[in-house]
Design an enzyme around this catalytic site. Structure first.
Site, PDB file in Angstrom:
ATOM      1  CB  CYS A   1      -6.316 -53.443  36.435  1.00  0.00           C
ATOM      2  SG  CYS A   1      -4.589 -52.987  36.511  1.00  0.00           S
TER       3      CYS A   1
ATOM      4  CB  CYS B   1       0.792 -49.840  33.672  1.00  0.00           C
ATOM      5  SG  CYS B   1       0.786 -51.568  33.182  1.00  0.00           S
ATOM      6  CB  CYS B   2      -3.135 -47.364  31.113  1.00  0.00           C
ATOM      7  SG  CYS B   2      -4.207 -48.471  32.027  1.00  0.00           S
TER       8      CYS B   2
ATOM      9  CB  CYS C   1      -4.906 -55.898  32.415  1.00  0.00           C
ATOM     10  SG  CYS C   1      -4.513 -55.087  30.858  1.00  0.00           S
TER      11      CYS C   1
ATOM     12  CB  CYS D   1      -7.226 -47.772  29.976  1.00  0.00           C
ATOM     13  SG  CYS D   1      -8.080 -47.495  28.430  1.00  0.00           S
TER      14      CYS D   1
HETATM   15  S1  SF4 Z   1      -5.261 -52.129  32.835  1.00  0.00           S
HETATM   16 FE1  SF4 Z   1      -3.733 -52.534  34.444  1.00  0.00          FE
HETATM   17  S2  SF4 Z   1      -2.293 -54.061  33.617  1.00  0.00           S
HETATM   18 FE2  SF4 Z   1      -3.560 -53.258  31.908  1.00  0.00          FE
HETATM   19  S3  SF4 Z   1      -2.301 -51.697  31.001  1.00  0.00           S
HETATM   20 FE3  SF4 Z   1      -3.636 -50.666  32.497  1.00  0.00          FE
HETATM   21  S4  SF4 Z   1      -2.535 -50.662  34.470  1.00  0.00           S
HETATM   22 FE4  SF4 Z   1      -1.502 -52.088  33.071  1.00  0.00          FE
END
Ligand code: SF4
Length: 250
Positions: free
Chosen positions: A200, A115-116, A197, A223
């Site tokens: 998280c 995701c990151c 985010c 991240c």
């Molecule tokens: S902080 Fe969480 S929601 Fe944001 S990009 Fe990374 S994993 Fe995804």
């Protein structure tokens, strides 16, 4: 173009210099091929304030992951407008839209590294492709990874990462914010000391390390923007090195 030796010498020299001096050198040396990244939280305010006082038009990258708190987006709007900042929002590559839409709710929990990578690392790599230098606001007192950082760090692709706030502490940020009457992120008063985010980030205790609220309960602390992940240019490499969980579908 600075040699590796010059970069090391300057980096060592900057260890005793205030962030304003490092920023001035960076902006004078690399303008206009230089950009700053900011997450627009309270601890980002000093760097934004200092840089925009040296050059109002400095390019500022904001990663709009699509998972931000509404409060962060509003705060980003307010500061950019009040200080007349030159902010560019960065988004994930549209190639991943179908995949992310399919996994929107589960992706940050099941595979935060993927995701990151999609929402932060890849868009930042793309935005910095034609830049010579990148100013980041990381501090050594934030995480163990950041405690090892240098003020000037040459990336494998030739990009120079500049970390002018590295030697500042949480107390320095607090003092600067107070002395300059800077605005604070609206969630700070609700216990959110480090804000990323929404899926998280959790509120923490007053005396907790400010990063405790990020990926709470998991081993992840970064991240990927400030780790080896940033050197990986494609998903296959990241998948192998960071053991991504979700099987990728077209
Ligand atoms: S902080 Fe969480 S929601 Fe944001 S990009 Fe990374 S994993 Fe995804």
């Amino acid at each position: 173009m600075l040699s590796t030796e010059e970069i090391k010498r300057l980096s060592d020299e900057f260890e005793t210099k205030p962030p304003q001096e490092i920023l001035k050198w960076a902006l004078d040396t690399f303008w206009p091929e230089i950009a700053l990244s900011s997450s627009f939280q309270t601890q980002s305010m000093p760097l934004l304030h200092m840089a925009s006082r040296i050059r109002r038009d400095v390019l500022i990258f904001f990663l709009d992951t699509g998972y931000h708190f509404w409060d962060t987006l509003i705060f980003r709007e307010q500061i950019a407008s009040k200080w007349q900042l030159n902010v560019l929002d960065l988004y994930r590559d549209t190639r991943w839209d179908a995949f992310v839409r399919q996994h929107t709710r589960t992706l940050p929990m099941e595979d935060p590294n993927l995701c990151c990578f999609l929402h932060k690392v890849q868009p930042m790599q793309k935005a910095l492709k034609d830049m010579q230098a990148w100013i980041s606001g990381i501090r050594r007192d934030q995480t163990s990874v950041r405690s090892q950082a240098k003020i000037l760090e040459l990336q494998e692709d030739g990009l120079l990462k500049i970390n002018p706030m590295l030697n500042w502490t949480k107390a320095d940020v607090k003092r600067y914010v107070k002395e300059n009457n800077l605005p604070t992120h609206p969630l700070l008063d609700k216990g959110y000391r480090s804000i990323g985010c929404a899926p998280c980030t959790v509120a923490t205790g007053l005396n907790d390390n400010e990063r405790t609220g990020r990926w709470n309960g998991r081993s992840k602390t970064e991240c990927g923007l400030h780790t080896d992940m940033f050197q990986h240019k494609n998903i296959a490499e990241v998948k192998q090195d960071f053991q991504l969980d979700i099987s990728l579908r077209k």
